[in-house]
Design a protein around this motif. Structure first.
Motif, short mmCIF file in Angstrom:
data_model
loop_
_atom_site.label_atom_id
_atom_site.label_comp_id
_atom_site.label_asym_id
_atom_site.label_seq_id
_atom_site.Cartn_x
_atom_site.Cartn_y
_atom_site.Cartn_z
N ASN A 166 -2.71 7.23 0.45
CA ASN A 166 -1.44 6.66 0.00
C ASN A 166 -1.58 6.00 -1.37
O ASN A 166 -0.58 5.84 -2.07
CB ASN A 166 -0.87 5.67 1.02
CG ASN A 166 -1.93 4.80 1.66
OD1 ASN A 166 -3.14 4.96 1.46
ND2 ASN A 166 -1.49 3.85 2.47
N LEU A 167 -2.81 5.65 -1.76
CA LEU A 167 -3.05 5.15 -3.11
C LEU A 167 -3.71 6.19 -4.00
O LEU A 167 -3.37 6.31 -5.18
CB LEU A 167 -3.94 3.90 -3.06
CG LEU A 167 -3.32 2.60 -2.57
CD1 LEU A 167 -4.33 1.47 -2.68
CD2 LEU A 167 -2.06 2.25 -3.35
N MET A 226 0.82 -1.22 0.00
CA MET A 226 0.00 0.00 0.00
C MET A 226 0.85 1.27 0.00
O MET A 226 0.36 2.36 -0.28
CB MET A 226 -0.92 0.01 1.22
CG MET A 226 -2.06 -0.99 1.16
SD MET A 226 -3.33 -0.55 -0.05
CE MET A 226 -4.18 0.76 0.83
N TRP A 227 2.14 1.13 0.31
CA TRP A 227 3.04 2.29 0.36
C TRP A 227 3.92 2.41 -0.87
O TRP A 227 4.83 3.23 -0.90
CB TRP A 227 3.91 2.22 1.62
CG TRP A 227 3.14 2.40 2.87
CD1 TRP A 227 2.84 1.45 3.81
CD2 TRP A 227 2.55 3.62 3.34
NE1 TRP A 227 2.10 2.00 4.83
CE2 TRP A 227 1.91 3.33 4.57
CE3 TRP A 227 2.50 4.92 2.83
CZ2 TRP A 227 1.22 4.30 5.29
CZ3 TRP A 227 1.81 5.89 3.55
CH2 TRP A 227 1.18 5.57 4.77
N ARG A 252 -12.78 6.54 -9.85
CA ARG A 252 -11.56 5.76 -10.12
C ARG A 252 -11.76 4.35 -9.56
O ARG A 252 -11.18 3.95 -8.57
CB ARG A 252 -10.34 6.43 -9.47
CG ARG A 252 -10.11 7.85 -10.00
CD ARG A 252 -9.18 8.64 -9.10
NE ARG A 252 -7.82 8.12 -9.11
CZ ARG A 252 -6.86 8.53 -8.28
NH1 ARG A 252 -7.13 9.45 -7.36
NH2 ARG A 252 -5.65 8.02 -8.36
N PRO A 253 -12.61 3.55 -10.21
CA PRO A 253 -12.99 2.24 -9.68
C PRO A 253 -11.82 1.28 -9.50
O PRO A 253 -11.92 0.33 -8.71
CB PRO A 253 -14.00 1.72 -10.71
CG PRO A 253 -13.71 2.49 -11.96
CD PRO A 253 -13.27 3.84 -11.50
N GLU A 254 -10.73 1.53 -10.21
CA GLU A 254 -9.58 0.63 -10.08
C GLU A 254 -9.00 0.67 -8.67
O GLU A 254 -8.42 -0.32 -8.20
CB GLU A 254 -8.51 0.98 -11.12
CG GLU A 254 -7.78 2.31 -10.91
CD GLU A 254 -8.53 3.52 -11.43
OE1 GLU A 254 -7.94 4.62 -11.41
OE2 GLU A 254 -9.69 3.36 -11.87
N LEU A 255 -9.16 1.80 -7.98
CA LEU A 255 -8.66 1.90 -6.62
C LEU A 255 -9.48 1.02 -5.68
O LEU A 255 -8.93 0.31 -4.84
CB LEU A 255 -8.70 3.36 -6.15
CG LEU A 255 -7.81 4.35 -6.90
CD1 LEU A 255 -8.03 5.76 -6.37
CD2 LEU A 255 -6.34 3.96 -6.77
N GLY A 256 -10.79 1.08 -5.82
CA GLY A 256 -11.65 0.22 -5.01
C GLY A 256 -11.41 -1.25 -5.30
O GLY A 256 -11.43 -2.08 -4.39
N SER A 257 -11.14 -1.56 -6.56
CA SER A 257 -10.86 -2.96 -6.93
C SER A 257 -9.59 -3.46 -6.28
O SER A 257 -9.51 -4.61 -5.83
CB SER A 257 -10.76 -3.08 -8.45
OG SER A 257 -12.00 -2.79 -9.07
N GLU A 258 -8.57 -2.59 -6.22
CA GLU A 258 -7.31 -3.01 -5.59
C GLU A 258 -7.52 -3.28 -4.11
O GLU A 258 -7.02 -4.28 -3.57
CB GLU A 258 -6.24 -1.94 -5.77
CG GLU A 258 -4.94 -2.31 -5.04
CD GLU A 258 -3.78 -1.38 -5.31
OE1 GLU A 258 -2.81 -1.43 -4.54
OE2 GLU A 258 -3.85 -0.61 -6.28
#
Length: 262
Positions: free
Chosen positions: A247-248, A31-32, A166-172
């Motif tokens: 951080n993301l 995550m960092w 930014r759905p890719e963030l939620g997916s990650e």
């Protein structure tokens, strides 16, 4: 087993000062990845996984030890001792903010600076205190998680992340939650959401930076202000970022705020 292996400790960088990055619930040191590399030229960087997360040694998970945040704080102190940390900077996201607070109280010489990203000393509302959740909310959340860990992860992770554009963030974040052992995740969630560290805040002696996001359903602006008032020598910075994981979602903002403080 050495603490370095147990917690999958990874060090880098060339600086004389040390900065330690600690991840939140359901995540790991990855995550960092958008923040830590920026500090390699000026700091020795330290990343690790809490026991039960990432590439930590799952066999080291002890339900009794990790029934409170003190178990995780003890691990952090052990890492600090193994690396000879003194007056280091600690950066903790979400529940790791309070783990860092506890570690700084256990070993005051270890951390001279705390950076608390989205901290909350208590998630459950109390008389005169708004943590953001009722006790019933938390019990229902934990019950839902126990009943269907994957379904809970798919529903909660995007809400926690925010940034629906930014759905890719939620997916990650969903993928991170789903990779965690369900039994350990359930136990860590209960520890996280039922802890009360309000009385610990006034005992903090390290310089403290609080990074607060907008529209954070986990740690509201009121909670960030509560931490600022109760931690002496602390500074609250309101980021333009939204959600609970800057951080993301906004690493450049996080980097700039940390650099300005340290």
């Amino acid at each position: 087993m050495s603490v370095i292996k147990r917690n999958n400790v990874v060090t880098g960088g060339e600086g004389e000062r040390t900065i330690v990055f600690s991840h939140g619930f359901g995540c790991d040191q990855n995550m960092w990845r958008l923040v830590a590399p920026d500090f390699l030229k000026d700091f020795r960087t330290v990343l690790f996984d809490h026991v039960g997360a990432g590439k930590s040694d799952l066999r080291s998970y002890d339900p009794e030890k990790y029934a409170t945040l003190h178990g995780y704080a003890d691990d952090l102190v052990e890492i600090g001792i193994a690396l000879g940390l003194r007056e280091a900077t600690f950066v903790g996201h979400s529940v790791s903010a309070m783990i860092g607070v506890l570690a700084s109280l256990k070993a005051p010489e270890m951390f001279g600076t705390l950076v608390l990203v989205g901290p909350s000393p208590r998630y459950i509302d109390d008389e005169g205190y708004q943590g953001g959740f009722s006790r019933t909310d938390i019990e229902e959340l934990l019950a839902s998680m126990a009943d269907n860990h994957m379904g809970w992860s798919m529903a909660m992770a995007p809400a926690i992340m925010g940034n629906p554009d930014r759905p890719e963030l939620g997916s990650e974040l969903t993928d991170n939650f789903c990779r965690t052992d369900p039994a350990i995740a359930k136990a860590f969630a209960r520890v996280t959401f039922t802890s009360d560290n309000r009385d610990d805040l006034s005992r903090v002696t390290a310089r403290t930076l609080i990074l607060q996001c907008r529209d954070d359903i986990i740690a509201s602006e009121a909670v960030g202000e509560y931490v600022r008032v109760r931690v002496a020598d602390s500074k609250l910075v309101m980021l333009d970022a939204t959600g609970h994981c800057p951080n993301l979602s906004a690493p450049a903002e996080v980097i700039a705020a940390i650099r300005d403080f340290v």
